[in-house]
Design an enzyme around this catalytic site. Sequence first.
Site, mmCIF file in Angstrom:
data_model
loop_
_atom_site.group_PDB
_atom_site.id
_atom_site.type_symbol
_atom_site.label_atom_id
_atom_site.label_comp_id
_atom_site.label_asym_id
_atom_site.label_seq_id
_atom_site.Cartn_x
_atom_site.Cartn_y
_atom_site.Cartn_z
ATOM 1 N N ASP A 3 -4.550 7.130 -0.921
ATOM 2 C CA ASP A 3 -3.301 6.853 -1.621
ATOM 3 C C ASP A 3 -3.579 6.561 -3.098
ATOM 4 O O ASP A 3 -4.550 7.090 -3.654
ATOM 5 C CB ASP A 3 -2.601 5.671 -0.922
ATOM 6 C CG ASP A 3 -1.085 5.734 -1.022
ATOM 7 O OD1 ASP A 3 -0.581 5.725 -2.150
ATOM 8 O OD2 ASP A 3 -0.413 5.775 0.016
ATOM 9 N N HIS A 50 2.193 2.153 -4.730
ATOM 10 C CA HIS A 50 2.407 2.906 -3.491
ATOM 11 C C HIS A 50 1.307 2.632 -2.461
ATOM 12 O O HIS A 50 1.573 2.363 -1.284
ATOM 13 C CB HIS A 50 2.466 4.388 -3.869
ATOM 14 C CG HIS A 50 2.934 5.319 -2.802
ATOM 15 N ND1 HIS A 50 2.063 5.907 -1.899
ATOM 16 C CD2 HIS A 50 4.161 5.796 -2.488
ATOM 17 C CE1 HIS A 50 2.749 6.705 -1.092
ATOM 18 N NE2 HIS A 50 4.027 6.653 -1.423
ATOM 19 N N SER A 71 6.631 8.118 3.282
ATOM 20 C CA SER A 71 5.422 7.380 2.908
ATOM 21 C C SER A 71 5.398 6.003 3.552
ATOM 22 O O SER A 71 4.327 5.446 3.771
ATOM 23 C CB SER A 71 5.371 7.178 1.386
ATOM 24 O OG SER A 71 4.989 8.352 0.746
#
Length: 725
Positions: A139, A195, A518
């Site tokens: 990620d 994220h 996600s």
Amino acid sequence: MAWYSSLILCVSFILACTIFSKCDASEDNPKLHIVYMGSLPNTSYSPTSHHLSMLQQVFDENDATNSLIHSYKRSFNGFAAMLTNQQKEKLSQMEGVVSVFPNRKLQLHTTRSWDFLGLVKSVKRSRAKESDVVVGVLDTGIWPESDSFKDKGFGPIPKHWKGACSGGYNFTCNKKIIGARYYTEDKTARDAGGHGTHTASTAAGNYVPSASFYGLAQGTARGGVPLARIAAYKVCDETECSSSAIMSAFDDAIADGVNFISLSLGGSFQNPFDEDTLAIGSFHAMAKGILTVNSAGNSGPSPTSVSSVAPWMFTIAASTIDRKFIDKVVLGNGKTLTGISINSFSLNGTKALIAKKNGGSGSTTCPEQDPNACNCLDSSLVKGKIILCDETGSVDYPSGNPIGSIIHDPTKGSPAFVTPLPSLMLPSIQYQQLKSYTNSTKIPKAEILKSEIIKDISAPKVADFSSRGPNTIVPEIMKPDITGPGVDILASFSPVAPPSSITYDKRSTKYNIISGTSMSCPHITGIAAYLKSFYWDWSPAAIKSALMTSAKPLKGSKNDVGEYAYGSGHVNPISAVHPGLVYDISVDDYIQMLCNLGYDNEKVKVISGKSNACSKATHRSLVRNLNYPALAIAVNSTTSFTIKFKRTVTNVGLAKSIYKVAVTPNPKIKITVVPNTLSFKSLHEKKSFVVTVTGGKLPLQTVTSSLTWSDGIHHVRSPIVVDIL
Ligand SMILES: *[C@@H]1O[C@H](CO)[C@@H](O)[C@H](O)[C@H]1NC(C)=O
Ligand SMILES: *[C@@H]1O[C@H](CO)[C@@H](O)[C@H](O)[C@H]1NC(C)=O
Ligand SMILES: *[C@@H]1O[C@H](CO)[C@@H](O)[C@H](O)[C@H]1NC(C)=O
Ligand SMILES: *[C@@H]1O[C@H](CO)[C@@H](O)[C@H](O)[C@H]1NC(C)=O
Ligand SMILES: *[C@@H]1O[C@H](CO)[C@@H](O)[C@H](O)[C@H]1NC(C)=O
């Protein structure tokens, strides 16, 4: 306005260039490519010197060394290098090269969610095994100081771990984050976008009491397996990920000894497996017993928008939980309108002026502007006022300096977003009421209130943005596989990233609320890891089967094929721990499927390391016999059909048990299962059966059904989907 909805089209440019060969020689600048060479040979072999000698054959001078960016040499063979088209062509012809891919740019695609899934805090845990699980997260990196990753109470690092802490400057690992690597230009595994911290903490973050986003969604933040370890592989900057970096991360993560790979990113097209670096990397992972969990994508609701299509990947759709963020605006005339947003701000009881227009005639800075648009704001018209935006899209907050914004959102079912200042989205009817109020008065005013949370009794529902099937590469493999919570999820965040993902937002926050596949992907990674803590030796396919056959189908939206939105259904972790039967798939089964699909021996060998793998009889029609826990097929609508699926289940429930089959009737097709009873005498015993689906000429419409094996305690459900060619 959300990062996840902007699809960058680099991929199509690169493809256009190679397919149509329009790139003339004068434009043949070197570009990053992945030269993929399959499995590592068994013999003593030095990959890097081999890679260099190959490059020396296509470079004139000593440029070969400079061109080599990275050698893949730990889990599979290949390298990334800067190549012109000519060099690429030459390399593709060389012995041992399976394929040469242009580097692609891929996109990045709480607390309440775990209780909603029934995985409550008091759930039974296999503590020793859970703390042996290592979740690899590919990620944007990770924020190591986050409370979700403190290592208080953690025992020694699992013995099987062979990785490293190579997170770069000022990055220290601990007994929670046991590995870190980066493949990005900033040379640190630290997360600047938020994220990766969000996804890692959702999968395996610690219990953190009193987490909230400015008081919103207050509760205990935690991952699915709070006792498990995390290894962070930074393959993306704040917005984009490159496929050569992802290949490197797969190469390392497999060799490091992760037990799962959580991959909340992807492309925007369905590609054949041999052209899909995520499919290739995850094949090698699967062969080593590592399940790759991948987000379906945020390109829904259009059909065939799911880009993760390989059967050895676990493809995750996103759905709502029963917590919904709403927001209210009180107008000068006393009327209150309700919309959605995650607005942490309060105007403290004062009403602000509403700007009647944002630009257009009479404006010096935005004269050409539609007065109701917000992508160019004239500060003399809007400064300190609430702006009204007739359309969603980027808002030019910095030039306008408004005090708040109200945005028209005609689409139903969009998630709430964190806003950089007091703001909400109103559906069409409410927005029209607001407009007639501003029209009807000289000095329109309003107060935007802080967001509230309500219970959403319609949950779970698949989010509109969640990418949909069918799978056009292999219609026999239903995709996506399953759905999990992915709307307005609270989890840890990077304190240096703007929570609204708009740089104008200067807030720093430890937790943030985000939506996307996600977010659903790491929920399923966490649940898969939870299962592994009880069944350490299960194959990736068995874990996946347990989750799919225990999932609950949802009410789909009208005219939709539900299975193309949610796959087998909504994840049900408590039932998944006792699946009764599993549909297992071995590496050889997947290889045989590749052969049946028409891959030649050489291609299959370099992916799997097996010589002459396709020696058994192969036939396209046998692809449907892959022991997938869902049954799918595409038939010719102009003729009647009889399709047979062969399946084998393994008993993992009670040693002595009798399962009977039940089929959901559908008047358009006839389904028979032979035998319709399976009697088991021992654990791990296997039994096979054949499902025959017959039908006449189908109208242009997909037909669905399902079959469920039940012993009265366990209910093992598989959807059946018949699509039209
Ligand atoms: C590679 O080595 C393993 C064990 O060392 C052996 O079982 C396998 O047959 C070898 N494969 C090939 C293709 O030589
Ligand atoms: C390391 O990073 C943390 C978090 O940004 C910061 O607080 C700390 O000062 C940094 N230390 C050094 C030596 O740069
Ligand atoms: C409302 O009050 C809070 C807390 O006192 C303050 O931080 C905020 O700036 C105020 N908002 C406005 C628009 O004045
Ligand atoms: C507001 O006024 C404008 C200009 O007079 C008109 O075009 C528009 O239809 C009005 N909108 C509403 C909702 O009344
Ligand atoms: C469907 O079957 C008809 C008749 O056999 C044939 O002409 C047609 O090409 C088939 N269509 C597809 C999409 O295979």
